[in-house]
Design a protein around this motif. Structure first.
Motif, PDB file in Angstrom:
ATOM      1  N   PRO A  32       0.826  -1.024   0.050  1.00  0.00           N
ATOM      2  CA  PRO A  32       0.309  -0.018   0.018  1.00  0.00           C
ATOM      3  C   PRO A  32       0.881   1.108   0.121  1.00  0.00           C
ATOM      4  O   PRO A  32       0.714   1.725  -0.401  1.00  0.00           O
ATOM      5  CB  PRO A  32      -0.750  -0.120   1.505  1.00  0.00           C
ATOM      6  CG  PRO A  32      -1.017  -1.735   1.727  1.00  0.00           C
ATOM      7  CD  PRO A  32      -0.149  -2.410   1.065  1.00  0.00           C
ATOM      8  N   THR A  69      -3.437   6.701   4.077  1.00  0.00           N
ATOM      9  CA  THR A  69      -4.239   6.113   2.339  1.00  0.00           C
ATOM     10  C   THR A  69      -3.661   6.999   1.667  1.00  0.00           C
ATOM     11  O   THR A  69      -3.691   6.971   0.066  1.00  0.00           O
ATOM     12  CB  THR A  69      -6.126   5.833   2.056  1.00  0.00           C
ATOM     13  OG1 THR A  69      -6.611   7.294   2.560  1.00  0.00           O
ATOM     14  CG2 THR A  69      -6.852   4.770   3.205  1.00  0.00           C
ATOM     15  N   SER A  96      -0.426  -0.061   5.340  1.00  0.00           N
ATOM     16  CA  SER A  96      -0.979  -1.823   5.424  1.00  0.00           C
ATOM     17  C   SER A  96      -2.605  -1.908   6.543  1.00  0.00           C
ATOM     18  O   SER A  96      -3.211  -3.056   6.131  1.00  0.00           O
ATOM     19  CB  SER A  96      -0.227  -2.188   5.932  1.00  0.00           C
ATOM     20  OG  SER A  96       1.331  -2.334   5.567  1.00  0.00           O
TER      21      SER A  96
END
Length: 268
Positions: free
Chosen positions: A26, A70, A65
């Motif tokens: 991510p 984000t 993660s």
């Protein structure tokens, strides 16, 4: 013709591989999105900072993660999520927002005019990202503590009304502000330790000498807080022999007390 077809297939698989890596990592996905949305010189400041400190990389990977981080978003204030202060770098939900001016100000800069050949300048971006990483991870605990304060205040309000007494919010405000300042102080400690790790990497993996530590402190954008914390008569900030700051209550309180006497910083 067969060679051309094979080459096309290879390219398709290469792109698919990159997408798979981003999906499975991510943080890499966040950085890829950032890279496509900012000028190269701005992205470079993030990329170099993250690669400079393995501990910072681990902190960001953990947050990404878990879904607590984000996106990195860089833009003028009108395009960024709202904030309750004059901050150029701040957390808004799972997004870390930055103004272009703030990003540029994190570039390594010599603030002190005494120059020695083995000076190591502080990587301000490492510090900023480390501080925001602490703030993001601690957010649930800080919110829970804030809710406790609000519940206590609500009880005091109810009791005051029942007794026909005036409502005094001073204590609630002091405790709420103190909670936020202590959180910022802990974030500053994490940011310093991440930045120190990056400085050691810049120094060829060697622990910084006392003189290099002094130079690092002097050539660091947020140096005023640490210098003030070292000079306070009570709750003085202590460094370990290798330059690290232990994240204990005494050092947190030293930085918190320094923060109370200074103007609001652009990092939140």
């Amino acid at each position: 013709m067969k060679l051309v077809a094979t080459s096309i297939v290879s390219v398709i698989f290469a792109f698919a591989s990159v997408e798979t890596v981003a999906a499975n990592n991510p943080l890499q996905g966040i950085l890829s999105t950032l890279q496509s949305s900012v000028p190269p010189e701005q992205y470079q400041l993030f990329d170099v900072a993250i690669k400079s400190s393995p501990t910072l990389t681990a902190q960001l990977n953990e947050l990404a993660s878990s879904g607590q981080l984000t996106a990195f978003k860089v833009g003028e204030r009108s395009t960024l999520p709202p904030t309750r202060g004059p901050f150029g770098g701040y957390v808004s939900g799972t997004t870390w927002a930055f103004t272009p001016t703030f990003v540029q100000q994190q570039a390594k800069t010599r603030y002190y005019d005494v120059v020695m050949p083995d000076d190591v300048l502080g990587n301000n971006m490492v510090f900023a990202l480390g501080e925001l990483a602490y703030r993001t991870k601690a957010a649930p605990d800080v919110e829970a503590a804030e809710q406790v304060l609000k519940a206590q205040f609500a009880q005091n309000v109810a009791a005051a009304r029942q007794a026909s007494q005036p409502i005094n919010a001073d204590n609630f405000m002091r405790e709420s502000i103190a909670l936020q300042i202590r959180n910022t102080a802990s974030g500053f400690i994490q940011g310093w330790n991440d930045m120190l790790e990056a400085a050691v990497q810049d120094n060829g993996g060697k622990v910084l000498t006392i003189r290099q530590l002094v130079s690092l402190t002097m050539n660091f954008r947020y140096r005023a807080v640490f210098m003030r914390a070292m000079r306070l008569p009570d709750h003085k900030l202590n460094f370990a022999n290798d330059g690290r700051i232990e994240p204990n209550d005494a050092n947190r309180d030293a930085i918190a007390n320094a923060l109370k006497t200074m103007s609001v910083y652009d990092l939140q």
